[in-house]
Scaffold this motif. Structure first.
Motif, PDB file in Angstrom:
ATOM      1  N   ARG A 294       5.174   4.810  -2.103  1.00  0.00           N
ATOM      2  CA  ARG A 294       5.038   4.554  -0.659  1.00  0.00           C
ATOM      3  C   ARG A 294       3.606   4.870  -0.217  1.00  0.00           C
ATOM      4  O   ARG A 294       3.013   4.142   0.562  1.00  0.00           O
ATOM      5  CB  ARG A 294       6.039   5.434   0.109  1.00  0.00           C
ATOM      6  N   ALA A 295       3.057   5.961  -0.741  1.00  0.00           N
ATOM      7  CA  ALA A 295       1.684   6.339  -0.394  1.00  0.00           C
ATOM      8  C   ALA A 295       0.694   5.302  -0.929  1.00  0.00           C
ATOM      9  O   ALA A 295      -0.246   4.913  -0.243  1.00  0.00           O
ATOM     10  CB  ALA A 295       1.373   7.722  -0.951  1.00  0.00           C
ATOM     11  N   LEU A 296       0.929   4.850  -2.167  1.00  0.00           N
ATOM     12  CA  LEU A 296       0.005   3.877  -2.759  1.00  0.00           C
ATOM     13  C   LEU A 296       0.024   2.551  -1.992  1.00  0.00           C
ATOM     14  O   LEU A 296      -1.012   1.891  -1.854  1.00  0.00           O
ATOM     15  CB  LEU A 296       0.351   3.659  -4.236  1.00  0.00           C
ATOM     16  N   ASP A 297       1.199   2.179  -1.469  1.00  0.00           N
ATOM     17  CA  ASP A 297       1.268   0.951  -0.661  1.00  0.00           C
ATOM     18  C   ASP A 297       0.357   1.025   0.559  1.00  0.00           C
ATOM     19  O   ASP A 297      -0.105   0.007   1.057  1.00  0.00           O
ATOM     20  CB  ASP A 297       2.710   0.680  -0.205  1.00  0.00           C
ATOM     21  N   LEU A 298       0.123   2.250   1.047  1.00  0.00           N
ATOM     22  CA  LEU A 298      -0.746   2.407   2.219  1.00  0.00           C
ATOM     23  C   LEU A 298      -2.212   2.155   1.876  1.00  0.00           C
ATOM     24  O   LEU A 298      -3.035   1.921   2.761  1.00  0.00           O
ATOM     25  CB  LEU A 298      -0.602   3.811   2.809  1.00  0.00           C
ATOM     26  N   ALA A 299      -2.524   2.244   0.579  1.00  0.00           N
ATOM     27  CA  ALA A 299      -3.895   1.944   0.150  1.00  0.00           C
ATOM     28  C   ALA A 299      -4.061   0.460  -0.137  1.00  0.00           C
ATOM     29  O   ALA A 299      -5.169  -0.028  -0.304  1.00  0.00           O
ATOM     30  CB  ALA A 299      -4.238   2.760  -1.094  1.00  0.00           C
ATOM     31  N   ALA A 300      -2.931  -0.250  -0.199  1.00  0.00           N
ATOM     32  CA  ALA A 300      -2.970  -1.690  -0.484  1.00  0.00           C
ATOM     33  C   ALA A 300      -2.995  -2.467   0.825  1.00  0.00           C
ATOM     34  O   ALA A 300      -2.646  -1.956   1.882  1.00  0.00           O
ATOM     35  CB  ALA A 300      -1.751  -2.083  -1.312  1.00  0.00           C
ATOM     36  N   SER A 301      -3.403  -3.703   0.728  1.00  0.00           N
ATOM     37  CA  SER A 301      -3.600  -4.544   1.903  1.00  0.00           C
ATOM     38  C   SER A 301      -2.260  -5.065   2.415  1.00  0.00           C
ATOM     39  O   SER A 301      -1.490  -5.659   1.670  1.00  0.00           O
ATOM     40  CB  SER A 301      -4.509  -5.700   1.474  1.00  0.00           C
ATOM     41  N   GLU A 302      -1.970  -4.855   3.703  1.00  0.00           N
ATOM     42  CA  GLU A 302      -0.717  -5.344   4.298  1.00  0.00           C
ATOM     43  C   GLU A 302      -0.823  -6.867   4.466  1.00  0.00           C
ATOM     44  O   GLU A 302      -1.749  -7.356   5.122  1.00  0.00           O
ATOM     45  CB  GLU A 302      -0.495  -4.637   5.639  1.00  0.00           C
ATOM     46  N   PRO A 303       0.110  -7.631   3.884  1.00  0.00           N
ATOM     47  CA  PRO A 303      -0.070  -9.093   3.872  1.00  0.00           C
ATOM     48  C   PRO A 303       0.348  -9.785   5.177  1.00  0.00           C
ATOM     49  O   PRO A 303       1.310 -10.548   5.211  1.00  0.00           O
ATOM     50  CB  PRO A 303       0.790  -9.547   2.692  1.00  0.00           C
TER      51      PRO A 303
END
Ligand code: FES
Ligand SMILES: [Fe+2]
Lengths: 442, 179
Positions: A294-303
């Motif tokens: 969940r934390a790593l998703d916050l570093a990824a670009s929201e599509p």
């Protein structure tokens, strides 16, 4: 020809006239009818965290100071001395209780009120009267940190103006700890082209695999299956679950989230390789275990691309702002955002997330946007062919069942459809033929 | 590639602050000349589009950092114009080589001028300050980018380069040439 017949001719069902991108007189009218007529994005509240904080910018071409005054109220002052017109504040940002004009020394409080002028005995007038205060934008409101202003006394309340666009904005914010983000510097670009070229592009799913070919190939150069970044545009993008939606009032939405599995870590998996990913991923996984994804998703670009007419696009983790400079020159500023984790939901890992998030956000402006900007410049050059008058945006038009009207009145279409463009052009046409009720306050 | 971590960032920020101190300046002509030659070679390789040869001037664990802030802070807390480790530098070269990076099709012609080279010693490393003026011809127009640069050198290789663009906090038109 009356103005409305003129603009009806320029914006047709399937196409628009080249002059809406090239004519300096139309551009001048836009600065009143569009940038004076609707709510425009001005700044993010995190750029003005404390009373007396300010930054300078523009509303259309009007120089403004966006300020949180000493009592905490957000204002947008015209950065234009009431005396003889000089810009009062020449800094980019700062903190000030008063602004003194460097030309003859008139001084204003950060509420815009005139504090005093040198040697007042030389004047017969009453300076307390108010007419010498700085002019200011009469309506400044904020929606969850996004500050907007309008000069139009007849504009609807900001919440109504945003309308259906509020839902994706809420979702974009609510995915972050504390349901908020703060601005963390920017990638600033400009191109020699009309501002609408950038806005037309904001939900354009048709250009991705062509204009961004080099980015797609680069992101996937090590992958056995090309799945990184926007690879879901390859093949048959109109059959993919992503879609484009038109919200009304010129706002639109490209929602690519349905292409990505709804599970923690799915976003992170498609993020291209960026500096520091490996080391910080290890750190975050060690610390958070099962909750790391969940934390790593916050570093990824929201599509998502959430486009608020006329000058804001919330996309990936960016707040992108379009600033017209001239009929054929536009600035596009990609404000990066960082997370803040006051409740410590991420057990001290917010800094690690931000360390990756800064690098992921540098990627698109460097490897993607430059190619779009090159194409915008080429459109502007192409449009010099003055006898070839029309620009087509009819993709999807006239195909039964392709564009759906949803129960809430919004329009939904496959990802590469140009319906959003046709619709914001209709709104543009409506605004260009409606005189806004422009008021200044002092 | 795992070398970009907290320690790497901390050392980077530390080594690029407060290093231009008179007592650290290197007067030795041979050292200064070696540094100048490296910078001139780098400029030539970039101007000639010899990107792989250019990257060979860099240490395995390297970075090119172009801050975006007027007063650059910690790159973990703010975005830069770019902050490229070796992998992203390789990506940058790969992208240009696809032939579909439209911002560089056809490629810009460039001439880089490097001057005002000053060398400072920091522990076993050398810190080199230089001024860069890059003239770029693209689509019939010539534009300029000016910057002061800091190269951190060790064992004859470039470990880290910071490019402080004059226009770092201004909007840049087509910033797609390699810096
Ligand atoms: S123009 Fe500002 S004081 Fe005269
Ligand atoms: Fe694009």
């Amino acid at each position: 020809m009356s103005t409305s017949i003129f603009f009806e001719h320029l914006v047709q069902e399937d196409r628009v006239h080249r002059s809406i991108y090239t004519d300096p007189l139309i551009f001048e009218l836009e600065m009143t009818h569009i940038f004076g007529g609707v709510w425009c994005y001005l700044a993010h509240e995190s750029q003005l965290p404390r009373p007396d904080d300010y930054l300078t910018g523009k509303l259309g071409l009007r120089p403004i100071i966006v300020v949180r005054d000493s009592s905490g109220k957000l204002r947008a002052l015209f950065n234009r001395c009431t005396h003889r017109g000089a810009r009062v504040c020449r800094e980019t940002r700062g903190s000030a209780r008063t602004f003194q004009c460097p030309y003859h020394g008139w001084t204003y409080f950060n509420t815009g009120k005139l504090r005093g002028v040198p040697w007042p005995e030389g004047y017969a007038c009453d300076f307390a009267e108010g007419k010498y205060n700085l002019a200011q934008v009469p309506r400044v409101e904020s929606y969850r940190g996004f500050i907007f202003g309008t000069l139009n006394a007849d504009a609807p309340p900001l919440g109504d103006y945003l309308g259906a666009a509020k839902r994706p904005i809420d979702e974009w914010l609510d995915r972050n700890p504390g349901s908020r983000v703060v601005v963390a510097e920017a990638n600033r670009l400009k191109f020699k082209g009309n501002w609408k070229l950038a806005y037309d592009n904001a939900a354009d799913g048709y250009h991705v695999v062509f204009s961004h070919r080099s980015l797609l190939e680069t992101e996937n150069r090590h992958a056995a299956d090309p799945t990184k970044g926007m690879s879901f545009y390859m093949g048959k993008p109109d059959e993919a679950p992503m879609y484009v939606q038109y919200f009304g009032r010129g706002h639109h939405f490209k929602d690519k989230r349905p292409n990505v599995e709804r599970r923690p870590g799915a976003l992170w998996e498609i993020e291209g390789a960026q500096p520091g990913m490996a080391a910080y991923e290890k750190l975050i996984r060690e610390r958070l275990g099962a909750r790391a994804l969940r934390a790593l998703d916050l570093a990824a670009s929201e599509p998502v691309n959430i486009n608020i007419f006329p000058n804001l696009s919330i996309l990936g983790n960016h707040i992108q702002v379009f600033q017209p400079l001239a009929v054929d020159e536009t600035e596009s500023v990609w404000y990066a955002t960082a997370i803040v984790d006051e409740a410590n939901e991420l057990e001290g890992m917010a800094d690690a997330v931000n360390a990756i998030r800064m690098r992921t956000q540098e990627s698109f402006p460097n490897f993607g946007e430059v190619d779009d900007a090159a194409n915008f410049e080429e459109i502007q050059k192409g449009l010099a062919a003055c006898e070839d008058e029309w620009v087509y945006m009819h993709r999807g038009l006239g195909i039964p069942g392709r564009v759906q009207r949803l129960a809430d009145g919004t329009l939904k279409a496959p990802a590469t459809d140009e319906v959003f463009m046709r619709e914001h052009m209709k709104e543009w046409q409506r605004l260009m033929t409606t005189r806004p009720n422009i008021q200044l306050s002092r | 590639m795992t070398y970009v971590n907290d320690r790497f960032y901390e050392e980077l920020v530390a080594s690029f602050s407060d290093w231009q101190r008179p007592e650290l300046e290197v007067a030795d002509v041979a050292t200064r000349d070696e540094c100048r030659r490296l910078l001139e070679r780098e400029a030539r390789l970039l101007d000639e589009g010899r990107y792989e040869d250019w990257l060979a001037l860099y240490a395995d664990e390297c970075v090119v950092w172009v801050p975006a802030a007027e007063r650059p802070g910690d790159p973990r807390r703010e975005v830069s114009v770019f902050f490229d480790d070796r992998q992203r530098l390789e990506d940058r070269i790969f992208r240009l080589r696809t032939g579909k990076a439209w911002s560089q099709v056809p490629p810009s012609r460039t001439v880089r001028m490097v001057s005002n080279v000053e060398v400072f010693r920091a522990a076993e490393k050398l810190m080199v300050r230089s001024n860069l003026l890059l003239a770029e011809l693209r689509a019939g127009e010539t534009r300029q980018l000016a910057a002061w640069c800091a190269h951190r050198l060790a064992h004859g290789k470039i470990e880290a380069k910071q490019i402080n663009l004059l226009e770092r906090d201004q909007s840049l038109r087509n910033p797609s040439v390699l810096l």
